[in-house]
Design a protein around this motif. Structure first.
Motif, PDB file in Angstrom:
ATOM      1  N   TYR A   3       0.828  -1.204   0.000  1.00  0.00           N
ATOM      2  CA  TYR A   3       0.000   0.000   0.000  1.00  0.00           C
ATOM      3  C   TYR A   3       0.862   1.254   0.000  1.00  0.00           C
ATOM      4  CZ  TYR A   3      -4.262  -2.640   1.082  1.00  0.00           C
ATOM      5  OH  TYR A   3      -5.334  -3.483   1.024  1.00  0.00           O
ATOM      6  N   ILE A   5       3.068   4.470  -0.717  1.00  0.00           N
ATOM      7  CA  ILE A   5       3.249   5.508  -1.738  1.00  0.00           C
ATOM      8  C   ILE A   5       4.499   6.323  -1.403  1.00  0.00           C
ATOM      9  CG2 ILE A   5       0.832   5.663  -2.449  1.00  0.00           C
ATOM     10  CD1 ILE A   5       0.546   8.074  -0.560  1.00  0.00           C
ATOM     11  N   HIS A  26      -2.608  13.455   3.978  1.00  0.00           N
ATOM     12  CA  HIS A  26      -2.405  12.021   4.193  1.00  0.00           C
ATOM     13  C   HIS A  26      -1.252  11.505   3.343  1.00  0.00           C
ATOM     14  CE1 HIS A  26      -3.601   7.837   5.034  1.00  0.00           C
ATOM     15  NE2 HIS A  26      -3.365   7.615   3.751  1.00  0.00           N
ATOM     16  N   PHE A  27      -1.235  11.886   2.081  1.00  0.00           N
ATOM     17  CA  PHE A  27      -0.153  11.456   1.197  1.00  0.00           C
ATOM     18  C   PHE A  27       1.200  11.932   1.728  1.00  0.00           C
ATOM     19  CE2 PHE A  27      -2.040  10.424  -3.252  1.00  0.00           C
ATOM     20  CZ  PHE A  27      -2.969   9.587  -2.654  1.00  0.00           C
ATOM     21  N   ARG A  30       2.398   9.948   4.515  1.00  0.00           N
ATOM     22  CA  ARG A  30       2.798   8.591   4.125  1.00  0.00           C
ATOM     23  C   ARG A  30       4.074   8.590   3.286  1.00  0.00           C
ATOM     24  NH1 ARG A  30      -0.511   8.244   7.409  1.00  0.00           N
ATOM     25  NH2 ARG A  30      -2.159   6.691   7.690  1.00  0.00           N
ATOM     26  N   THR A 230      -9.293   9.008   2.741  1.00  0.00           N
ATOM     27  CA  THR A 230      -7.853   9.029   2.482  1.00  0.00           C
ATOM     28  C   THR A 230      -7.265   7.644   2.231  1.00  0.00           C
ATOM     29  OG1 THR A 230      -7.386   9.040   4.874  1.00  0.00           O
ATOM     30  CG2 THR A 230      -7.536  11.173   3.753  1.00  0.00           C
ATOM     31  N   GLU A 231      -7.665   6.657   3.028  1.00  0.00           N
ATOM     32  CA  GLU A 231      -7.122   5.312   2.850  1.00  0.00           C
ATOM     33  C   GLU A 231      -7.597   4.687   1.542  1.00  0.00           C
ATOM     34  OE1 GLU A 231      -4.868   3.910   4.601  1.00  0.00           O
ATOM     35  OE2 GLU A 231      -4.825   5.070   6.454  1.00  0.00           O
ATOM     36  N   GLN A 234      -5.498   6.225  -1.133  1.00  0.00           N
ATOM     37  CA  GLN A 234      -4.149   5.655  -1.098  1.00  0.00           C
ATOM     38  C   GLN A 234      -4.138   4.249  -1.694  1.00  0.00           C
ATOM     39  OE1 GLN A 234      -2.086   5.586   2.696  1.00  0.00           O
ATOM     40  NE2 GLN A 234      -0.568   4.117   1.944  1.00  0.00           N
ATOM     41  N   SER A 238      -1.787   3.087  -4.866  1.00  0.00           N
ATOM     42  CA  SER A 238      -0.697   2.151  -4.586  1.00  0.00           C
ATOM     43  C   SER A 238      -0.788   0.901  -5.457  1.00  0.00           C
ATOM     44  CB  SER A 238      -0.735   1.736  -3.117  1.00  0.00           C
ATOM     45  OG  SER A 238      -1.820   0.860  -2.869  1.00  0.00           O
TER      46      SER A 238
END
Length: 266
Positions: A3, A5, A26-27, A30, A230-231, A234, A238
């Motif tokens: 997952y 990124i 969020h990005f 991560r 957000t998830e 993502q 991904s």
């Protein structure tokens, strides 16, 4: 399948507030390099602060309805990060429409903002993704995620223009997915409802009782915060979704499992 990124470069439009801002943050959290893009330079500056070369967060302000602005956004991203791997088309506009008013031009406005901006930016970013892939057929060239709405399939007459623009965006997602698949670019969408977007937040200030109506038509019984998306975004960005393209992932607390026409499609 990962997952992650981390180390990827993403452009997120609509990143000054609401859902777009939540995704951009969020990005960045991560490990991605993120270009926050929006029309509201004041909000972008407040969220991103001053940035220098080497920072993983940069921002770009401009009217994304203009072709030159889109080209400048891509150029700014390449100048800052050398490449672009992920595009999130999150810049959306929502307006109420009077279906019987022949002078109402909301449909034209919403198609320009919600469809044409996403299509034009996707086209120029996809060309860059193809160019930077150098013909390496063992690696994905990039991924594009379009933020849409359950309004694309659920009827609410007051959202006529918005609904049509979202339906068009969903079809664009599917068409581009087919066209770009040979170039190893995946194109997917997220259709959401019952999520606290910037527009819905403003509506609830004016009509507090509207919250109860939305919650009553959402099986999970609540309006989710922007982070609820957000998830999911993502995941689509991904390699965990590496064999998915042309799909509209629904995030709505079960709202689309119910079908009364009068229920709010937010």
């Amino acid at each position: 399948m990962s997952y992650s990124i981390e180390g990827k470069t993403a452009i997120v439009t609509g990143a000054a507030n609401g859902v777009g801002l939540a995704i951009a943050r969020h990005f960045a959290n991560r490990g991605a390099n993120v270009m926050f893009a929006d029309m509201d330079e004041g909000r972008l500056a407040k969220e991103c602060g001053s940035r220098e070369d080497g920072d993983p967060i940069r921002y770009f302000a401009g009217d994304l309805r203009e072709r030159l602005t889109l080209a400048n956004l891509l150029s700014a991203t390449i100048d800052a990060f050398d490449r672009v791997d992920i595009l999130v088309n999150g810049a959306r506009q929502m307006m109420f429409t009077d279906p019987l008013d022949v002078e109402d031009d909301s449909l034209e406005t919403l198609l320009g903002q919600n469809l044409m901006c996403a299509m034009r930016l996707s086209q120029i970013v996809a060309k860059r993704m193809i160019k930077q892939s150098d013909g390496d057929e063992d690696r994905p060239a990039g991924t594009i995620i379009n933020l849409s709405s359950i309004a694309s399939t659920h009827t609410q007459p007051q959202l006529l223009g918005y609904s049509i623009s979202c339906a068009a965006l969903d079809q664009m997602t599917r068409s581009m997915a087919v066209e770009m698949a040979p170039n190893r670019i995946r194109v997917n969408g997220v259709g959401f409802g019952s999520v606290m977007s910037a527009f819905l937040k403003d509506v609830l200030k004016e009509q507090p009782d509207y919250r109860k109506e939305i919650e009553a038509h959402t099986p999970m019984g609540r309006i989710a915060g922007p982070d609820a998306l957000t998830e999911a975004v993502q995941f689509l960005a991904s390699e965990a979704s590496g064999f998915m393209t042309g799909q509209i992932l629904t995030v709505d607390g079960g709202r689309t499992l119910l079908d009364p026409v009068a229920a709010p499609a937010h």
